[in-house]
Design a protein around this motif. Structure first.
Motif, mmCIF file in Angstrom:
data_model
loop_
_atom_site.group_PDB
_atom_site.id
_atom_site.type_symbol
_atom_site.label_atom_id
_atom_site.label_comp_id
_atom_site.label_asym_id
_atom_site.label_seq_id
_atom_site.Cartn_x
_atom_site.Cartn_y
_atom_site.Cartn_z
ATOM 1 N N GLU A 69 0.840 -1.202 0.000
ATOM 2 C CA GLU A 69 0.000 0.000 0.000
ATOM 3 C C GLU A 69 0.872 1.248 0.000
ATOM 4 O O GLU A 69 0.648 2.189 0.748
ATOM 5 C CB GLU A 69 -0.947 0.000 1.212
ATOM 6 C CG GLU A 69 -2.049 -1.021 1.140
ATOM 7 C CD GLU A 69 -2.942 -0.860 -0.097
ATOM 8 O OE1 GLU A 69 -2.973 0.242 -0.697
ATOM 9 O OE2 GLU A 69 -3.576 -1.853 -0.482
ATOM 10 N N ARG A 70 1.880 1.219 -0.835
ATOM 11 C CA ARG A 70 2.795 2.358 -0.958
ATOM 12 C C ARG A 70 2.019 3.659 -1.189
ATOM 13 O O ARG A 70 2.323 4.707 -0.644
ATOM 14 C CB ARG A 70 3.719 2.072 -2.145
ATOM 15 C CG ARG A 70 4.786 3.087 -2.388
ATOM 16 C CD ARG A 70 5.614 2.683 -3.613
ATOM 17 N NE ARG A 70 6.625 3.703 -3.882
ATOM 18 C CZ ARG A 70 7.797 3.756 -3.275
ATOM 19 N NH1 ARG A 70 8.137 2.848 -2.376
ATOM 20 N NH2 ARG A 70 8.648 4.717 -3.556
ATOM 21 N N VAL A 71 1.001 3.551 -2.004
ATOM 22 C CA VAL A 71 0.244 4.748 -2.376
ATOM 23 C C VAL A 71 -0.418 5.393 -1.155
ATOM 24 O O VAL A 71 -0.543 6.613 -1.072
ATOM 25 C CB VAL A 71 -0.791 4.419 -3.477
ATOM 26 C CG1 VAL A 71 -1.921 3.536 -2.948
ATOM 27 C CG2 VAL A 71 -1.351 5.696 -4.086
ATOM 28 N N SER A 72 -0.842 4.568 -0.188
ATOM 29 C CA SER A 72 -1.522 5.138 0.978
ATOM 30 C C SER A 72 -0.565 6.004 1.792
ATOM 31 O O SER A 72 -0.937 7.044 2.323
ATOM 32 C CB SER A 72 -2.078 4.032 1.875
ATOM 33 O OG SER A 72 -2.929 3.226 1.123
ATOM 34 N N PHE A 73 0.681 5.538 1.879
ATOM 35 C CA PHE A 73 1.700 6.342 2.564
ATOM 36 C C PHE A 73 1.891 7.671 1.820
ATOM 37 O O PHE A 73 1.830 8.749 2.396
ATOM 38 C CB PHE A 73 3.008 5.554 2.636
ATOM 39 C CG PHE A 73 4.187 6.382 3.058
ATOM 40 C CD1 PHE A 73 4.388 6.693 4.394
ATOM 41 C CD2 PHE A 73 5.088 6.862 2.104
ATOM 42 C CE1 PHE A 73 5.472 7.478 4.784
ATOM 43 C CE2 PHE A 73 6.165 7.639 2.486
ATOM 44 C CZ PHE A 73 6.356 7.954 3.828
ATOM 45 N N LEU A 74 2.099 7.558 0.520
ATOM 46 C CA LEU A 74 2.407 8.756 -0.271
ATOM 47 C C LEU A 74 1.241 9.742 -0.300
ATOM 48 O O LEU A 74 1.426 10.945 -0.379
ATOM 49 C CB LEU A 74 2.784 8.347 -1.707
ATOM 50 C CG LEU A 74 4.130 7.619 -1.777
ATOM 51 C CD1 LEU A 74 4.265 6.869 -3.081
ATOM 52 C CD2 LEU A 74 5.275 8.605 -1.611
ATOM 53 N N ASP A 75 0.057 9.213 -0.193
ATOM 54 C CA ASP A 75 -1.142 10.038 -0.290
ATOM 55 C C ASP A 75 -1.421 10.803 1.003
ATOM 56 O O ASP A 75 -2.283 11.673 1.042
ATOM 57 C CB ASP A 75 -2.330 9.106 -0.599
ATOM 58 C CG ASP A 75 -3.460 9.837 -1.284
ATOM 59 O OD1 ASP A 75 -3.257 11.002 -1.680
ATOM 60 O OD2 ASP A 75 -4.548 9.250 -1.417
ATOM 61 N N SER A 76 -0.700 10.462 2.057
ATOM 62 C CA SER A 76 -1.033 11.099 3.337
ATOM 63 C C SER A 76 0.180 11.632 4.101
ATOM 64 O O SER A 76 0.035 12.463 4.988
ATOM 65 C CB SER A 76 -1.765 10.089 4.235
ATOM 66 O OG SER A 76 -0.930 8.958 4.434
ATOM 67 N N PHE A 77 1.359 11.181 3.755
ATOM 68 C CA PHE A 77 2.557 11.571 4.518
ATOM 69 C C PHE A 77 2.822 13.076 4.346
ATOM 70 O O PHE A 77 2.733 13.601 3.234
ATOM 71 C CB PHE A 77 3.747 10.761 3.986
ATOM 72 C CG PHE A 77 5.029 10.981 4.743
ATOM 73 C CD1 PHE A 77 5.160 10.545 6.047
ATOM 74 C CD2 PHE A 77 6.102 11.624 4.143
ATOM 75 C CE1 PHE A 77 6.352 10.744 6.749
ATOM 76 C CE2 PHE A 77 7.293 11.823 4.827
ATOM 77 C CZ PHE A 77 7.414 11.386 6.132
ATOM 78 N N PRO A 78 3.138 13.783 5.452
ATOM 79 C CA PRO A 78 3.457 15.211 5.323
ATOM 80 C C PRO A 78 4.821 15.425 4.674
ATOM 81 O O PRO A 78 5.850 15.341 5.328
ATOM 82 C CB PRO A 78 3.426 15.725 6.767
ATOM 83 C CG PRO A 78 3.569 14.530 7.635
ATOM 84 C CD PRO A 78 3.130 13.331 6.858
ATOM 85 N N MET A 79 4.817 15.676 3.403
ATOM 86 C CA MET A 79 6.058 15.771 2.619
ATOM 87 C C MET A 79 6.669 17.158 2.756
ATOM 88 O O MET A 79 5.970 18.164 2.661
ATOM 89 C CB MET A 79 5.759 15.563 1.136
ATOM 90 C CG MET A 79 5.390 14.158 0.763
ATOM 91 S SD MET A 79 6.871 13.148 0.700
ATOM 92 C CE MET A 79 6.159 11.608 0.132
ATOM 93 N N GLU A 80 7.953 17.200 2.888
ATOM 94 C CA GLU A 80 8.629 18.501 2.952
ATOM 95 C C GLU A 80 8.699 19.154 1.568
ATOM 96 O O GLU A 80 8.578 20.361 1.441
ATOM 97 C CB GLU A 80 10.039 18.301 3.526
ATOM 98 C CG GLU A 80 10.770 19.575 3.864
ATOM 99 C CD GLU A 80 10.078 20.445 4.916
ATOM 100 O OE1 GLU A 80 9.265 19.932 5.694
ATOM 101 O OE2 GLU A 80 10.352 21.654 4.930
ATOM 102 N N TYR A 81 8.865 18.344 0.549
ATOM 103 C CA TYR A 81 8.931 18.910 -0.804
ATOM 104 C C TYR A 81 8.345 17.885 -1.773
ATOM 105 O O TYR A 81 9.073 17.112 -2.414
ATOM 106 C CB TYR A 81 10.384 19.265 -1.173
ATOM 107 C CG TYR A 81 10.448 20.229 -2.325
ATOM 108 C CD1 TYR A 81 10.051 21.558 -2.171
ATOM 109 C CD2 TYR A 81 10.879 19.816 -3.583
ATOM 110 C CE1 TYR A 81 10.090 22.444 -3.228
ATOM 111 C CE2 TYR A 81 10.924 20.702 -4.648
ATOM 112 C CZ TYR A 81 10.524 22.006 -4.464
ATOM 113 O OH TYR A 81 10.554 22.890 -5.508
ATOM 114 N N PRO A 82 7.020 17.873 -1.860
ATOM 115 C CA PRO A 82 6.341 16.782 -2.571
ATOM 116 C C PRO A 82 6.609 16.753 -4.070
ATOM 117 O O PRO A 82 6.603 17.785 -4.741
ATOM 118 C CB PRO A 82 4.862 17.068 -2.301
ATOM 119 C CG PRO A 82 4.789 18.503 -1.910
ATOM 120 C CD PRO A 82 6.094 18.848 -1.287
#
Ligand code: DGJ
Length: 631
Positions: A69-82
Motif C-alpha cells: 500500500e505504498r500509495v496510501s503512505f504517499l497520499d497522506s505523509f506530510p512531505m517537505e517537498y512533494p
C-alpha cells in the motif's frame, strides 16, 4: 545554535526566538517529512525529537513495511517537498518532463550541510543577514532516476522569528530536463480538528491589497498572478490563521514571496484534514529547459509563525524587511518630503511651471520636486516616446541641467520619473528595433496604454536603455527616481521569458543602484501593481496606489502594512475633489493618511488658499516632529 541535526532521530531542528521548525528523514528510501512548525519546542539533549508526530508507526506505515500500500503512505505523509505523479495526489512542489517525455518525480534525501551564513540567490533579490548571525540548512535531495538534484535552503532569522526558504535545482541527467513547476516552499501541516482560515490580499488598479479572509475548505484555494508582475489583483502572500485568530491573538502562518513576477500561493485542505501550503513561480506557461550541469534558482519565500495574531506576523515582516531586505543609504534615513507634479500638471508642464511649483512648495517646507511623466522624446500624452530617453528641451524650454540647478537653487532637491521597461511603437527606438518589444510573430500585440514591453531578458536591450538613462542622469544631480511600469505582460513567446524578464529587470536595477548609490529610488507600477518584496530590495519606497483618495487609501495602506514598513509606503496629499474618486475630504484627513506612509504632496500649490497653505506648513512641522517615531 539555531539549526541542529539530531542524528539518532534523523531530524533537523530549526529554532528562532519563539518558533521551532522540524523535519525528518524517514524510511530506507529517505523521504523527507515535515514534523512540526509552531511555538518553540524546548530542545534538550536527552529528549528525543518528536518524530512520532509523523505517525510512521501507524497504518498505512512506511513503504519498507507496507509496500503493498505504498500509495496510501504517499497520499497522506506530510512531505517537505512533494514530488509529482508518484502517488501523492495533493498539490506538488515540483513537476518536470524528461527528454523522453516522462513525468514523475520524487526528491529524496542525500546529504546536508549546516552553514553559518546565508548564501545569496544568483540573480535574485533575497534577504541578507546584516548584523545578525544566520544559520542555513542546505538539504541535498535528488531523484536519481531522472537525474535531478535539488537543494532546499532554509535560513533562520532568530530575532525576527522568520525562516526563509528557496530551492536550487540542478540537472545531472546528461540530457535536458524541462522543469514545468518549481515551488520555493511547501508547508505540510498535519491534520487537526481545528478550523483554519486563509488570509489573502486582492485588488485592482486604484484598489490594491484589500484584505480577504475566508474559511479553509477541502480542496485547493489559491491566489496568483500570470501578468508578469506581482500585480494589483492578488498579492504574493498567503497566511493560514486559526479560525479564532484576531489582530493580537491566535495562530498565523505567513508566506510572502521575494519576487516581482508570476506567482502562485495556495492552501489545500486534504481528505485527512492536513493542510498543504505552497508558494512559488506560477506554473502556467512556465517551462524551463535545464541543460546538463545547469542550475535554476527559485525565488525566496519569507515564512513566519506568530502565536500573537496578525500583529505578531506584521512585526516579524517589518523587522525582517527593515533590517534584512531594504538596502541603500536611505534605509534608516529621513526621506525628503516631496511634491510630485503628476496630478498638478499631468503632461502639461515646462521649466517655468515646475519652478513655480518648487518655489511655492519650498515656502511650505517641502523638500523635493519630482518631475513626473512627459519630459522626454516628444511625449505630450501617453501615446508616444517610451524608449526615447532624451530630454525634450523644446518642451521644457531649456536643458535638464538648467532645470535641476534652478530647482536646487531654491533649496529643493530634484527627482525624475522613468519607465525603462516600456516602448511605444511611436518612438525612434521601436522604429529601429521593433524586435526588441515582446510580441509573438504573426499575432497582433496586446497594447495597453498604447505601449509594449521591451524584452528585458535580452542584455542588448537592457544595455541600450541603461546607457540612455545614464546619459540623462549624468546631466545634473538627480536626488530621486520614480521607476514606473504601467502594464501587465502578454504575448509571452516562450516558457522561460517571464522569469528571465524579471531577472533582467533586477539586473538593471542593481546596476542603477550601484552606479547611483545616493539616489532615492521609488518603485511604482500604475500605482501599486508591483509593490512586492522583490522590488523593495532595490527601492526602499514604493508608490502604494494611483488612488490618492484619503478614505480609500486607509484600506490600501492597511493591507500594504501587513508586511511593508511605513517607511516604504509611498503616500501623498492630493487636491480635492480627488482626481480618482471625486470625493472631498478635509486637508487634515488627507494629511494624517499620508503621514502613515512616506508623506508628500501631489497638487498644485498655486491653487491653495492661504489657510490651506498654513495648514500644510503645520502638517509638515508635525510630520517632522514624529517622523522617526512613525517610521
Ligand atoms: C502611473 C503612476 O502611478 C502615476 O503616479 C504617474 O507616474 C503616471 N503613471 C505617469 O504616467
Amino acid at each position: 545554535m539555531a539549526i541542529r541535526y539530531i542524528e539518532q532521530d534523523r531530524t533537523f531542528w530549526l529554532d528562532t526566538e519563539h518558533t521551532s521548525y522540524l523535519l525528518a528523514i524517514v524510511d530506507q528510501e529517505n523521504f523527507v517529512g515535515h514534523v512540526y512548525y509552531g511555538q518553540k519546542l524546548q530542545y534538550t539533549e536527552n529528549t528525543p525529537a518528536p518524530v512520532y508526530l509523523l505517525r510512521t508507526g501507524e497504518a498505512p506505515f512506511v513503504p519498507s513495511q507496507n509496500n503493498r500500500e505504498r500509495v496510501s503512505f504517499l497520499d497522506s505523509f506530510p512531505m517537505e517537498y512533494p514530488g509529482n505523479g508518484l502517488g501523492d495526489y495533493r498539490e506538488s512542489a515540483i513537476s518536470v518532463r524528461t527528454a523522453q517525455g516522462h513525468v514523475g518525480v520524487q526528491l529524496q534525501y542525500v546529504s546536508h550541510e549546516i552553514v553559518k551564513e546565508k548564501p545569496a540567490l544568483p540573480g535574485l533579490p533575497s534577504t541578507f543577514p546584516g548584523d545578525e548571525d544566520c544559520d542555513t540548512l542546505i538539504l541535498h535531495l535528488a531523484d536519481p532516476v531522472i537525474g535531478l538534484a535539488a537543494d532546499l535552503i532554509y535560513t533562520t532569522f532568530e530575532e525576527e522569528d522568520v525562516i526563509t526558504r528557496s530551492v536550487i535545482l540542478k540537472n545531472t541527467a546528461g540530457q535536458p530536463i524541462y522543469v514545468t513547476k518549481v515551488m520555493s516552499a511547501c508547508l505540510d501541516l498535519d491534520g487537526t480538528d481545528e478550523k483554519y482560515d486563509i488570509l489573502t490580499l486582492h485588488g485592482s488598479w486604484g484598489r490594491e491589497r484589500q484584505m480577504e479572509r475566508r474559511s479553509l475548505m477541502h480542496g485547493k484555494q489559491s491566489v496568483g498572478s500570470v501578468r508578469g508582475e506581482s500585480s494589483h489583483q492578488e498579492h504574493p502572500f498567503i497566511a493560514l490563521l486559526s479560525a479564532d485568530a484576531t489582530q493580537d491573538a491566535g495562530e498565523v502562518y505567513g508566506m510572502h514571496f521575494v519576487y516581482s513576477g508570476n506567482f502562485l500561493a495556495q492552501a489545500e485542505l486534504s481528505q485527512f484534514d492536513s493542510i498543504r501550503m505552497t508558494m512559488g513561480i506560477h506554473p502556467e506557461n512556465f517551462v524551463w529547459k535545464l541543460e546538463q550541469g545547469e542550475s535554476f534558482a527559485a525565488p525566496e519565500v519569507v515564512m513566519t509563525y506568530s502565536s500573537e495574531g496578525l500583529s505578531g506576523m506584521t512585526h516579524h515582516y517589518h523587522d525582517m524587511y527593515r533590517g534584512h531586505l531594504i538596502r541603500g543609504e536611505y534605509r534608516d534615513k529621513k526621506r525628503p518630503i516631496l511634491i510630485n507634479n503628476w496630478e498638478a500638471t499631468y503632461f502639461d508642464f515646462n521649466t517655468e511651471k515646475l519652478l513655480k511649483i518648487a518655489e511655492q512648495a519650498s515656502k511650505l517646507g517641502i523638500e523635493m520636486l519630482v518631475m513626473d511623466d512627459g519630459w522626454f522624446g516628444k511625449r505630450d500624452d501617453d501615446n508616444s516616446s517610451l524608449g526615447d530617453w532624451f530630454v525634450n528641451e523644446k518642451k521644457l524650454g531649456g536643458t535638464l541641467s538648467e532645470l535641476i540647478d534652478r530647482v536646487h537653487a531654491q533649496g529643493v532637491k530634484f527627482g525624475i520619473w522613468i519607465e525603462p521597461e516600456m516602448v511605444n511603437e511611436d518612438s525612434n527606438l521601436y522604429r529601429e528595433h521593433p524586435d526588441w518589444a515582446i510580441q509573438i510573430p504573426g499575432k497582433l500585440p496586446v497594447r495597453s496604454r498604447n505601449q509594449l514591453i521591451l524584452d528585458f531578458s535580452r542584455k542588448e536591450v537592457r544595455d541600450n536603455i541603461f546607457d540612455q538613462i545614464c546619459a540623462v542622469f549624468d546631466q545634473g544631480k538627480i536626488d530621486y527616481v520614480k521607476w514606473d511600469m504601467n502594464r501587465s505582460m502578454a504575448d509571452v513567446y516562450a516558457g522561460n521569458l517571464a522569469y528571465d524578464y524579471v531577472l533582467g529587470v533586477y539586473d538593471f536595477m542593481e546596476r542603477l543602484v550601484t552606479r547611483y548609490p545616493d539616489i532615492l529610488l521609488e518603485g511604482c507600477s500604475g500605482g501599486g501593481g508591483r509593490f512586492d518584496a522583490g522590488m523593495l530590495y532595490y527601492s526602499p519606497q514604493i508608490w502604494c496606489s494611483d488612488n490618492t483618495d484619503a478614505i480609500n487609501r486607509t484600506r490600501i495602506q492597511y493591507g500594504t502594512s501587513f508586511f511593508y514598513p511605513v517607511s516604504s509606503m509611498g503616500a501623498h496629499v492630493s487636491a480635492v475633489p480627488n482626481h480618482q474618486t471625486g470625493r472631498v475630504t478635509s486637508l487634515k484627513t488627507r494629511g494624517i493618511t499620508a503621514m502613515a506612509g512616506t508623506f508628500g504632496y501631489e497638487l498644485n500649490p498655486a491653487l491653495l488658499s492661504d489657510e490651506e497653505k498654513e495648514e500644510i506648513r503645520e502638517q509638515i512641522k508635525t510630520f517632522k516632529k514624529y517622523e522617526m517615531l512613525i517610521n
